[in-house]
Design a protein around this motif. Structure first.
Motif: not given
Length: 475
Positions: A228-229, A232, A234
């Motif tokens: 998930r992001w 800033d 992944f």
């Protein structure tokens, strides 16, 4: 829809034809350059790039377009031909049409074809597009055409093509991220694969392959970890217990019966005036395929006909900086290698990874490995060679699915390493099979059989051998 468009032209694009292609967006857009003139850009009124076009690349190696773009991209005739890649700015309306119109007009003038054939903007190439009012999105990564989003932690590159190659765009983006201590993160749909050089370079750095997935959002295409992001970049999506789940899509595909033979070797040479590099790679290629490499280059596509002399000249020009190269085989025998040349205190070092693909009805030439070891130790300064056998696609591309890691099949120790560990230690090991003596009589090397390449026995044997050679007590 892909952001990349490739024009495969029969004749060499000159400055006038490239300019004519850029004018497919009309005379109101600006033309600029970056990368010391290596990239031409079509820009909006503020000078922000809409489409970036790399310098044309001559492709003399048959099969490269098909290997990287698919069968529909095969150019007509025997070639050679020119590869011109245009990249549309992400998040900009009609930028993809501009890239497609550029490529279509270029092929209209010079002959050839556009990939993908249905790219937006490819119809009506004779008349300019109406792009009045088009503006690019301000981006701190504007000077790096391959990067779609830049943060303090990551450079994100969005790709949608059948194979994500290690193009000059991506090579430059990777170099920049390593120097800035960022992570290069390549985001693709689930139908994309990575070329072998792309996979190897991503795995050797703090980079990541991010695959979009309908069920979990994103996952790592090489490990399966759900992403998930966050902050800033992944990153693994950890549950309350601290564990990261594995995406279902990563584990769904079963074995296909296709296999890969992986040969990793290291050579060291004295830096003499008459040194010619690439001999170990050429010898391995000929021993395992019956022919030398077909082509090479500093990125993909590999457009140059194989030449050890030209390869050596390039490495000499770049020294003492390292030189990273790609080598490819003929279309009927899938084989791809990466080679890195380094100037070290020991001499001139070549680190090579050669991978060959085989279908379910084909047999890897395992019987040729002892003879190859003998030649490399005798003539090419071999220090070590590890051969592995594993599951993997015949075309050598990496899918975003689980593939069993390759298993050790054999290991070779060169003359210098035998001298270092001691001949008695190298010749008497705890392995089931006695090693095969290879190389010159006065300074031998040894070839060690580790297993059948089908079971984990190979890992156990390799670990036993390494502990023995290092003088560590057995477990």
């Amino acid at each position: 829809m892909t952001q990349d468009v490739v024009a495969l032209t029969k004749r060499m694009p000159d400055s006038l034809s490239v300019l004519a292609g850029l004018l497919a967006g009309g005379p109101d857009l600006r033309v600029g350059t970056t990368g010391d003139g290596a990239v031409v850009q079509l820009c909006d009124d503020e000078g922000r790039p809409l489409v970036s076009v790399e310098v044309p690349l001559l492709i003399q190696v048959p099969g490269e377009a098909v290997r990287l773009l698919g069968a529909e991209a095969a150019p007509e005739g025997d070639g050679p031909w020119w590869w011109v890649e245009a990249r549309a700015a992400a998040g900009v309306d009609r930028a993809e049409e501009l890239a497609g119109a550029f490529a279509a007009r270029l092929t209209m003038l010079l002959g050839g074809r556009v990939w993908p054939a249905d790219a937006p903007g490819t119809t009506g190439a004779a008349r300019p597009l109406d792009v009045s009012g088009i503006t690019a999105v301000p981006s701190p990564a504007a000077a790096q055409p391959a990067v779609d989003m830049l943060t303090d932690k990551a450079a994100v590159v969005i790709q949608d093509r059948p194979v994500v190659p290690m193009t000059s765009w991506l090579t430059e983006a990777l170099r920049a991220t390593v120097e800035s201590e960022r992570s290069l993160q390549v985001v693709t749909p689930p139908h994309c694969t990575l070329s072998l050089p792309t996979r190897l370079l991503l795995q050797s750095t703090s980079s990541r392959w991010v695959v979009r997935d309908e069920r979990c959002g994103y996952y790592d295409g090489l490990t399966g970890a759900v992403l998930r992001w966050q902050d800033d970049a992944f990153a693994p999506d950890r549950r309350e217990d601290g564990q990261t789940p594995v995406a279902e899509a990563f584990t769904e595909a079963g074995p296909t019966g296709e296999r890969q033979l992986v040969v990793s070797l290291r050579t060291v040479h004295r830096p003499t005036a008459d040194l010619v590099l690439g001999g170990a790679l050429e010898a391995a290629w000929e021993a395992l395929t019956g022919a030398p490499p077909a082509g090479w280059g500093t990125s993909e596509p590999a457009g140059l006909i194989w030449s050890r002399r030209r390869l050596t000249d390039l490495a000499y020009e770049r020294a003492p900086r390292p030189t990273w190269l790609v080598a490819v085989g003929s279309p009927d025998r899938p084989a791809v290698a990466t080679l890195q040349v380094n100037r070290t205190s020991e001499g001139v070092e070549e680190d090579i990874t050669l991978v060959l693909g085989y279908g379910s009805d084909e047999h890897p030439p395992l019987d040729a490995l002892p003879g190859l070891a003998d030649e490399l130790v005798t003539r090419h300064g071999l220090r070590t060679m590890l051969c592995q056998l594993g599951e993997g696609r015949r075309d050598l591309n990496a899918p975003p699915r689980f593939e069993r890691p390759p298993l050790p099949y054999s290991f070779t120790l060169g003359s210098a390493e035998v001298t270092e560990v001691g001949r008695d230690t190298a010749a008497r090991t705890p392995l089931k099979e006695a090693p095969v003596r290879v190389g010159p009589g006065g300074r031998p090397g040894y070839y060690y059989a580790l297993g059948d390449g089908e079971t984990a026995e190979g890992w156990t044997a390799l670990e036993q051998l390494m502990r023995h050679l290092r003088g560590a007590p057995p477990l």
